[in-house]
Scaffold this motif. Structure first.
Motif, short mmCIF file in Angstrom:
data_model
loop_
_atom_site.label_atom_id
_atom_site.label_comp_id
_atom_site.label_asym_id
_atom_site.label_seq_id
_atom_site.Cartn_x
_atom_site.Cartn_y
_atom_site.Cartn_z
N LEU A 167 0.89 -1.37 -0.02
CA LEU A 167 -0.02 0.02 0.14
C LEU A 167 0.82 1.19 0.15
N CYS A 168 1.83 1.27 0.96
CA CYS A 168 2.90 2.22 0.73
C CYS A 168 3.34 2.51 -0.51
N ARG A 169 4.02 1.53 -1.10
CA ARG A 169 4.46 1.61 -2.61
C ARG A 169 3.72 2.27 -3.62
N GLN A 217 1.51 4.36 -3.31
CA GLN A 217 1.25 5.84 -2.86
C GLN A 217 2.83 6.55 -2.87
N GLY A 218 3.68 5.95 -3.65
CA GLY A 218 4.86 6.53 -3.73
C GLY A 218 5.86 6.54 -2.52
N LEU A 219 5.63 5.77 -1.50
CA LEU A 219 6.37 5.83 -0.10
C LEU A 219 7.34 4.69 -0.13
N THR A 220 8.68 4.88 0.34
CA THR A 220 9.19 3.86 0.73
C THR A 220 9.12 3.27 2.05
N PRO A 221 8.80 1.87 1.84
CA PRO A 221 8.50 1.31 3.20
C PRO A 221 9.91 0.23 3.71
N ILE A 222 10.11 0.33 4.75
CA ILE A 222 11.37 -0.43 5.56
C ILE A 222 10.55 -1.32 6.33
N ILE A 223 10.56 -2.61 6.05
CA ILE A 223 10.07 -3.51 6.90
C ILE A 223 10.85 -4.00 8.15
N SER A 224 10.47 -4.10 9.15
CA SER A 224 11.19 -4.27 10.50
C SER A 224 10.47 -4.98 11.33
N PRO A 225 9.67 -6.08 11.20
CA PRO A 225 8.88 -6.79 12.24
C PRO A 225 9.41 -7.01 13.61
#
Length: 240
Positions: free
Chosen positions: A18-20, A22-30
């Motif tokens: 969803l972030c991508r 909208q042009g955002l850069t996600p950093i996945i860190s569970p």
């Protein structure tokens, strides 16, 4: 704009998509890893299910092929996962265990036997006890564990220390907020949080996240990933 995502997989990956978009850069860190148990579930006296998380839905689906039961979901995220799993009768509450209790009480005539709460080992509130206080027959089946990770990855620590800083951290439960703050302190990056904004799914989440000194703390207007994402986008536009 970079957005740190602390929720467990697969929810983290879905929010990252969803972030991508909208042009955002996600950093996945569970900060947690979900361990679903495999065992038979006794449904002989059950005609309704309650899920307080999407992982509860996944754990039930892993262990049972029953999709005809009435489902009470804590909020829209969990309700969506239940419908995608094949449940046809899904009722959604307002996003926390007390609102779920109230919703079940308001529809107590829609089931006549016992309600089963499919839960994890760590729970925010005791739904079964809350329902018993309302004279509703309920029991709990613990089908998964959300195990805390031991450290933040080297890459995430480096990004938190980078200049310019990561703009947002997202939190979808009180426990993920608390665990992230513990891991940040362990990694020695608590001071970096002063440069970041925290996006929280609810007031209860914000209460846990608020123990850190964020640049700003925001609460989504309703209990959904879409609402939280739109809040980030609008807040960023307003500060531009």
């Amino acid at each position: 704009m970079r957005v740190l995502i602390t929720r467990a997989v697969p929810d983290a990956e879905q929010f990252a998509a969803l972030c991508r978009d909208q042009g955002l850069t996600p950093i996945i860190s569970p900060v947690m890893e979900i361990d679903i148990q495999s065992r038979a579930v006794d449904l002989s006296d059950i005609d309704a299910l309650a899920f307080t998380s999407a992982n509860g839905v996944r754990a039930f689906v892993h262990n049972s092929d029953r999709r005809d039961l009435l489902v009470f979901a804590v909020g829209p995220v969990t309700g969506k996962v239940a419908r995608e799993a094949g449940f046809q009768h899904v009722r959604e509450a307002g996003g926390d265990v007390h609102r779920l209790r109230d919703h079940i009480v308001s529809e107590r005539t829609s089931f006549s036997q016992t309600l089963l709460h499919v839960a994890g080992m760590d729970r925010a509130g005791d739904l079964v006890q809350l329902l018993k206080h309302e004279n509703i027959s309920a029991r709990r089946e613990t089908l998964y564990a959300a195990n805390a990770v031991s450290t933040l990855s080297d890459d995430v620590i480096a990004q938190l220390r980078a200049d310019p800083p990561v703009e947002w951290a997202t939190f979808f439960s009180p426990r993920t907020a608390a665990l992230f703050l513990e891991l940040a302190a362990k990694a020695g990056v608590s001071e970096e949080l002063k440069k970041m904004r925290a996006a929280c799914l609810s007031d209860a989440v914000a209460a846990r996240a608020g123990s850190a000194n964020w640049h700003a703390l925001h609460v989504a207007p309703d209990y959904s990933a879409t609402s939280l994402l739109q809040m980030i986008l609008h807040s960023n536009a307003g500060s531009a």
